[in-house]
Design a protein around this motif. Structure first.
Motif, PDB file in Angstrom:
ATOM      1  N   ALA A 179      17.117 -21.123 -22.793  1.00  0.00           N
ATOM      2  CA  ALA A 179      17.250 -21.686 -21.448  1.00  0.00           C
ATOM      3  C   ALA A 179      16.526 -20.798 -20.440  1.00  0.00           C
ATOM      4  N   ALA A 180      16.746 -19.493 -20.532  1.00  0.00           N
ATOM      5  CA  ALA A 180      16.068 -18.572 -19.625  1.00  0.00           C
ATOM      6  C   ALA A 180      14.559 -18.556 -19.867  1.00  0.00           C
ATOM      7  N   ALA A 181      14.179 -18.594 -21.142  1.00  0.00           N
ATOM      8  CA  ALA A 181      12.754 -18.526 -21.485  1.00  0.00           C
ATOM      9  C   ALA A 181      11.980 -19.737 -20.998  1.00  0.00           C
ATOM     10  N   HIS A 182      12.621 -20.899 -21.038  1.00  0.00           N
ATOM     11  CA  HIS A 182      11.925 -22.139 -20.682  1.00  0.00           C
ATOM     12  C   HIS A 182      12.250 -22.623 -19.271  1.00  0.00           C
ATOM     13  N   ASP A 222       9.371 -31.919 -20.916  1.00  0.00           N
ATOM     14  CA  ASP A 222       8.217 -31.102 -20.552  1.00  0.00           C
ATOM     15  C   ASP A 222       8.225 -29.733 -21.229  1.00  0.00           C
ATOM     16  N   PHE A 223       9.012 -29.602 -22.290  1.00  0.00           N
ATOM     17  CA  PHE A 223       9.005 -28.353 -23.041  1.00  0.00           C
ATOM     18  C   PHE A 223       9.437 -28.655 -24.472  1.00  0.00           C
ATOM     19  N   GLU A 243      13.777 -20.778 -32.379  1.00  0.00           N
ATOM     20  CA  GLU A 243      14.853 -21.208 -31.482  1.00  0.00           C
ATOM     21  C   GLU A 243      15.672 -22.333 -32.102  1.00  0.00           C
ATOM     22  N   LEU A 244      14.983 -23.265 -32.765  1.00  0.00           N
ATOM     23  CA  LEU A 244      15.697 -24.358 -33.426  1.00  0.00           C
ATOM     24  C   LEU A 244      16.596 -23.822 -34.541  1.00  0.00           C
TER      25      LEU A 244
END
Length: 280
Positions: free
Chosen positions: A211-214, A251-252, A258-259
């Motif tokens: 969440a922070a990364a994207h 959009d990401f 991560e998955l």
């Protein structure tokens, strides 16, 4: 965030030429004006997939919300589900006609058997009736909900293939064997309660990190996890902000790492309700 009527949604082909928007607007337990208003606003915000059911007691309100939104029927995907009285090859026709009447629509894009009700032992013949409705052009596609592998195998043995199996899936309830069985039979998975019920996983670093990364919220990361895993997701929200948040996931994309980290949050727990014991 502001309403966006031209939101670009990821879509999934669930049958030849039949393509469903992968984020749907769930409507349980909304009823009456609450359901109508939520659906009308959701469509205005950009939802093009609305999910309801006979059991929810809101098909009439959902239909009114669709009419209030004022978009072309062909632009919208509508799913509903039949309950126990619709379980037979002939009864399913009545159930379908009654669902259309309550919704005020001429056809559905997807009609599901809500629960297999194995004690009645009529879900296979009900699938036959649904397939006949598709062959006749009255219904675009059919599927099932809460069907376990053994139920799906009986349907497959009759030469039938549901387009979708809608089941409970979230990071704590991944249901790996069920997902694998759906995929092996060529059946798309739709996740209900895709964000869990006050799921603690939303606070886990496997979710908050991406969440922070994207630059997204934890809920958006979990919805994107469903999409990147090839699943339809049907979150419910009546809140403007949450409706818009749930749509803002196109959009990401998540990385393989991560998955996998979110997959690893699985507790091995089964669904909240056992389809061999519960039904309606």
């Amino acid at each position: 965030m502001t309403p966006n009527n031209t939101v670009q949604q990821t879509a999934l082909e669930i049958a030849p030429g039949v393509v469903v928007p992968m984020i749907g607007l769930g409507t349980w337990p909304l009823v009456g004006e609450d359901a109508t208003d939520a659906v009308a606003r959701g469509i205005a915000h950009g939802y093009r997939h609305v999910d309801t059911a006979q059991k929810y007691g809101n098909e009439d309100a959902v239909g009114e919300g669709i009419r209030r939104a004022g978009i072309e029927r062909s632009e919208l995907w509508v799913t509903s589900k039949l309950s126990l009285p619709g379980h037979s090859r002939t009864a399913v026709r009545t159930a379908y006609a009654e669902a259309l009447d309550r919704l005020g629509l001429e056809y559905l894009d997807l009609f599901l058997i809500h629960w297999p009700n194995p004690q009645l032992d009529r879900y296979v013949e009900t699938c036959v009736g649904l397939q006949e409705l598709v062959h006749e052009g009255a219904l675009r596609s059919w599927g099932v909900s809460n069907f376990k592998p053994a139920h799906l195998d009986r349907v497959a043995a009759a030469g039938l293939k549901p387009a979708v199996n809608q089941i409970q899936v979230d990071p704590h309830h991944l249901q790996r064997s069920q997902l694998e069985h759906n995929a092996a039979l060529g059946i798309a998975t739709a996740a209900y309660s895709p964000l869990g019920r006050a799921g603690k996983f939303l606070e886990h670093p496997a979710v908050t990190g991406p969440a922070a990364a994207h630059g997204k919220t934890p809920a958006q990361v979990v919805l994107r996890w469903h999409l990147d895993s090839g699943r339809i997701a049907v979150p419910k929200s009546a809140s403007n902000d949450r409706q818009l948040e749930n749509l803002n996931v196109f959009d990401f994309a998540l990385t393989d790492g991560e998955l996998s980290a979110i997959d690893a949050l699985d507790t091995g727990a089964g669904p909240r309700l056992d389809a061999n014991e519960y039904g309606h």
